[in-house]
Design a protein around this motif. Structure first.
Motif, short mmCIF file in Angstrom:
data_model
loop_
_atom_site.label_atom_id
_atom_site.label_comp_id
_atom_site.label_asym_id
_atom_site.label_seq_id
_atom_site.Cartn_x
_atom_site.Cartn_y
_atom_site.Cartn_z
N MET B 43 41.69 1.88 -48.40
CA MET B 43 41.95 0.58 -48.94
C MET B 43 40.81 -0.43 -48.85
O MET B 43 40.65 -1.37 -49.41
CB MET B 43 43.15 0.05 -48.15
CG MET B 43 44.28 0.80 -48.49
SD MET B 43 45.83 -0.20 -47.44
CE MET B 43 46.00 -1.55 -48.60
N LEU B 44 39.83 -0.25 -47.76
CA LEU B 44 39.07 -1.21 -47.33
C LEU B 44 37.65 -1.06 -48.33
O LEU B 44 37.06 -0.24 -48.58
CB LEU B 44 38.61 -1.01 -45.94
CG LEU B 44 39.59 -1.21 -44.75
CD1 LEU B 44 39.16 -0.90 -43.60
CD2 LEU B 44 40.19 -2.83 -45.06
N PRO B 45 36.91 -2.29 -48.38
CA PRO B 45 35.56 -2.50 -49.02
C PRO B 45 34.71 -1.79 -48.05
O PRO B 45 35.11 -1.50 -47.05
CB PRO B 45 35.45 -3.91 -49.15
CG PRO B 45 36.38 -4.60 -48.30
CD PRO B 45 37.53 -3.74 -47.99
N PRO B 46 33.44 -1.37 -48.78
CA PRO B 46 32.57 -0.86 -47.58
C PRO B 46 32.30 -1.64 -46.31
O PRO B 46 32.19 -1.09 -45.35
CB PRO B 46 31.26 -0.83 -48.64
CG PRO B 46 31.88 -0.45 -49.81
CD PRO B 46 33.01 -1.35 -50.10
N LEU B 84 22.41 12.00 -49.60
CA LEU B 84 23.01 11.15 -50.57
C LEU B 84 21.92 10.18 -51.00
O LEU B 84 22.08 9.85 -52.11
CB LEU B 84 24.05 10.31 -49.75
CG LEU B 84 25.42 11.23 -49.65
CD1 LEU B 84 26.37 10.21 -48.76
CD2 LEU B 84 26.04 11.44 -50.96
N PHE B 85 20.85 9.86 -50.38
CA PHE B 85 19.78 9.12 -50.62
C PHE B 85 19.24 9.66 -51.75
O PHE B 85 18.85 8.99 -52.87
CB PHE B 85 19.07 8.62 -49.37
CG PHE B 85 17.75 7.75 -50.03
CD1 PHE B 85 18.00 6.68 -50.21
CD2 PHE B 85 16.43 8.49 -50.22
CE1 PHE B 85 16.62 5.81 -50.83
CE2 PHE B 85 15.47 7.71 -50.49
CZ PHE B 85 15.47 6.47 -50.61
N VAL B 86 18.70 10.81 -51.60
CA VAL B 86 18.09 11.56 -52.45
C VAL B 86 18.72 11.76 -53.81
O VAL B 86 18.13 11.58 -55.00
CB VAL B 86 17.50 13.07 -52.02
CG1 VAL B 86 16.90 13.90 -53.08
CG2 VAL B 86 16.79 13.09 -50.90
N VAL B 87 20.04 12.12 -53.77
CA VAL B 87 20.74 12.55 -54.97
C VAL B 87 21.10 11.20 -55.72
O VAL B 87 20.95 10.92 -56.84
CB VAL B 87 22.13 13.33 -54.46
CG1 VAL B 87 23.15 13.39 -55.72
CG2 VAL B 87 21.51 14.59 -53.87
N GLY B 115 28.57 3.30 -49.63
CA GLY B 115 29.94 3.40 -49.72
C GLY B 115 30.36 4.54 -48.95
O GLY B 115 31.50 4.71 -48.39
N ILE B 116 29.94 5.64 -49.53
CA ILE B 116 30.30 6.93 -48.94
C ILE B 116 30.08 7.32 -47.52
O ILE B 116 30.57 7.69 -46.83
CB ILE B 116 29.60 8.12 -49.85
CG1 ILE B 116 30.17 8.12 -51.30
CG2 ILE B 116 29.88 9.63 -49.23
CD1 ILE B 116 29.44 9.14 -52.25
N VAL B 118 29.55 4.88 -45.11
CA VAL B 118 30.32 4.13 -44.18
C VAL B 118 31.57 4.64 -44.15
O VAL B 118 32.42 4.55 -42.99
CB VAL B 118 30.27 2.57 -44.55
CG1 VAL B 118 28.95 2.02 -44.11
CG2 VAL B 118 30.81 2.38 -45.80
N ARG B 119 32.12 5.27 -45.32
CA ARG B 119 33.57 5.74 -45.29
C ARG B 119 33.68 6.82 -44.24
O ARG B 119 34.39 7.38 -43.37
CB ARG B 119 33.95 6.20 -46.57
CG ARG B 119 35.24 7.22 -46.54
CD ARG B 119 36.00 7.07 -47.76
NE ARG B 119 36.65 5.89 -48.40
CZ ARG B 119 36.38 5.32 -49.85
NH1 ARG B 119 36.19 6.13 -50.61
NH2 ARG B 119 36.92 4.21 -50.04
N VAL B 120 32.50 7.89 -44.45
CA VAL B 120 32.45 9.05 -43.61
C VAL B 120 32.22 8.55 -42.03
O VAL B 120 32.88 9.34 -41.17
CB VAL B 120 31.42 9.95 -43.97
CG1 VAL B 120 31.14 10.85 -42.96
CG2 VAL B 120 31.57 10.67 -45.53
N ALA B 121 31.54 7.41 -41.92
CA ALA B 121 31.20 7.14 -40.91
C ALA B 121 32.57 6.47 -40.02
O ALA B 121 32.67 6.85 -38.77
CB ALA B 121 30.10 5.97 -40.64
N ALA B 122 33.24 5.96 -40.82
CA ALA B 122 34.64 5.45 -40.50
C ALA B 122 35.52 6.44 -39.94
O ALA B 122 36.01 6.44 -38.69
CB ALA B 122 35.25 4.31 -41.31
#
Lengths: 282, 261
Positions: B43-46, B84-87, B115-116, B118-122
């Motif tokens: 639900m949250l923004p990044p 993710l940075f490369v892709v 966004g991806i 920080v979601r994985v990190a959370a």
């Protein structure tokens, strides 16, 4: 009524597998201390599984003959009653652990917890089993980090705490050094007298330490059944254990005053030397 | 007190012994909290997800698990971030590429990547917070004491409980195969070729162990009754019961809101 009654049991693994047990008959009374002895491939472990009701139901139903525990075939028993009747301790200690406990204490109380006993009853039983198996100093240890001997003592404690009528031990000292073996055998010997002990082994010494009745198993059948001093005189005993082991067993039995009565026949070379006052001239 | 010795376990667990508030909360409350936070991250923004991750790290450090957090986060997030940075930042051309000399980077791609990550990190940090402050043995007792079926409790705890014997078995197979001449120190091609010789016996023996363990559990009357008696069950305060109920209601509501809006 016998505690375990095996009637004409013939069993093999798989539909077309060779018979491992062949027309076997055996009756075990409550409180007996019995050793079932045999070499590799004689059918000891299979028979131990049968006596403990450990084989899967389809395997049991595919056999000929029957194994009755207190007059009832194993497939008719529910898990609770079966656990309270016979407990099994196998050859490889690590495989006997439930995998459900992080401490020795939790491993011991795992079984009684499944029986739905009160917490106080579980604690009382656990304390009793811990003391019998000399595990007090290990209760906080992780079961998987114990030595083989300690794990085997834990397996026995976890079995005893279920308060069974019979304990089936399948080569419990198979991987032990002599000192650990003797210690464990002492503890098994000291178990409550009303507990039926069925020891499976391929060596005579553990059997002599624990049992009052010997059964020789060979190629899936019973070749001798009786008192230790009778069974070790059977020709199959020498084939199975070798002359030195049988001689040592005879010596131990004679020291206990049972065999061979008052005969003065020497059993060892040293005894012959002492008896005849030197080495006889050829 | 006998029977609570889990923290003394020598197993390769992520659990870090301690007496922090998080350590003392009932494992079920933490488990429900973890599920709620996982649902919330969607639900949250990044920036909100980054705040959750940061808060979890701070709580982890306060609970004495800082080193475990840093190690696991670096091991997991660094390769993911680079990939993710490369892709998304370099390879996918979104029509907004900015030339930085050696490489061209897409700011939109970087935003997506952030966004991806920080979601994985959370998700990762709140999961770490749970496993570093909850010993599986205590979780098992909490599940049992709340009437969860022994079979389900075993399903949850057994992967952790059987980690040690599985590791021991894997090491024994590796040593045995090396003694038979298997090359595990050569080039990567040789190692890849050697892999089946390690994996196949490990899987075969694990399957054979399953059969044996099933017999052991059966012999100890496992699942003979729907519930087990638990000794020394973890404390469950009334406020925790209410917090769990609230969070369990909040989770489907939040998911519904996300799907609806």
């Amino acid at each position: 009524m016998a505690l375990i009654d095996i009637k004409n049991l013939t069993f093999g693994y798989g539909a077309k597998g060779p018979a491992v047990l062949k027309g076997l008959n055996l009756s075990i009374e409550s409180g007996e201390r019995l050793a079932i002895l045999g070499g590799n491939g004689s059918g000891k472990t299979t028979l131990a599984h049968w006596i403990a009701g450990w084989l899967p139901r389809p395997a049991m139903e595919a056999s000929q003959g029957e194994v009755l525990a207190r007059g009832k075939a194993w497939p008719e028993w529910n898990a609770l009653d079966r656990a309270a009747t016979v407990q099994f301790v196998g050859q490889i200690p690590m495989q006997q652990l439930s995998g459900f406990a992080f401490t020795v204490y939790d491993e011991i109380v795992f079984g009684p917890g499944n029986l739905g006993l009160s917490a106080d009853e579980i604690r009382t039983r656990a304390d009793w089993a811990i003391d019998i198996c000399n595990l007090r100093h290990l209760v906080y240890r992780d079961p998987f980090t114990l030595s083989g001997g300690e794990q085997q003592r834990l397996s026995i404690a976890a079995a005893l705490v279920m308060n069974p009528k019979a304990l089936v031990l399948d080569e419990p000292t198979g991987n032990f050094d002599p000192e650990s073996r003797d210690n464990l055998l002492e503890q098994i010997k000291g178990l409550p007298r009303d507990l039926t002990i069925i020891l499976f082994d391929m060596a005579l010494k553990p059997a002599l330490a624990v049992a009052e009745r010997f059964v020789l198993l060979d190629d899936g059948g019973i070749v001798a059944d009786g008192l230790p001093e009778e069974v070790i005189q059977h020709p199959a005993a020498i084939d199975m254990f070798g002359l030195p082991a049988v001689t040592e067993a005879a010596l131990l039995i004679r020291e206990s005053g049972k065999f061979p009565g008052k005969a003065r026949l020497p059993l060892t070379f040293d005894q012959a030397v002492r008896l005849f006052g030197g080495v006889p001239a050829c | 007190m006998i029977g609570q010795g889990g923290p003394n376990s020598g197993r390769t667990l992520l659990f870090v012994p301690g007496r922090s508030v998080l350590h003392r909360i009932n494992p079920l409350t933490k488990l429900v909290g973890l599920l709620w936070l996982a649902a919330t991250t969607f639900m949250l923004p990044p920036a909100g997800m980054a705040a959750v991750a940061l808060a979890a790290i701070i709580f982890g450090v306060l609970a004495g698990a800082g080193a475990t957090f840093v190690k696991r986060l670096i091991l997991t997030l660094l390769p993911l971030t680079i990939a993710l940075f490369v892709v998304h930042g370099v390879l996918i051309d979104r029509g907004d590429m900015v030339d930085h000399g050696l490489i061209s980077v897409s700011p939109e791609g970087l935003k997506y990547m952030f966004g991806i990550v920080v979601r994985v990190a959370a998700l990762l940090t709140v999961s770490l917070l749970f496993v570093t402050t909850t010993h599986p043995a205590i979780l098992l007792k909490a599940l049992d004491s709340h009437g969860i079926s022994p079979g389900i409790a075993y399903l949850i705890a057994s992967p952790l409980l059987l980690l040690e014997p599985f590791s021991v078995r894997a090491r024994a197979i590796r040593d045995a195969q090396q003694a038979r001449g298997l090359d595990l120190n050569g080039r990567w091609v040789a190692r890849a070729k050697a892999f089946p010789a390690l994996l196949i016996p490990l899987v075969t023996l694990a399957l054979s162990d399953l059969d044996q363990r099933a017999s052991v559990l059966d012999g100890r009357a496992f699942r003979a009754r729907p519930f087990r008696t638990v000794l020394d069950a973890p404390l469950d305060r009334p406020w925790e019961t209410w917090a769990r109920r609230l969070l369990l209601v909040a989770i489907p509501v939040q998911i519904g809101v996300v799907l609806w809006l």
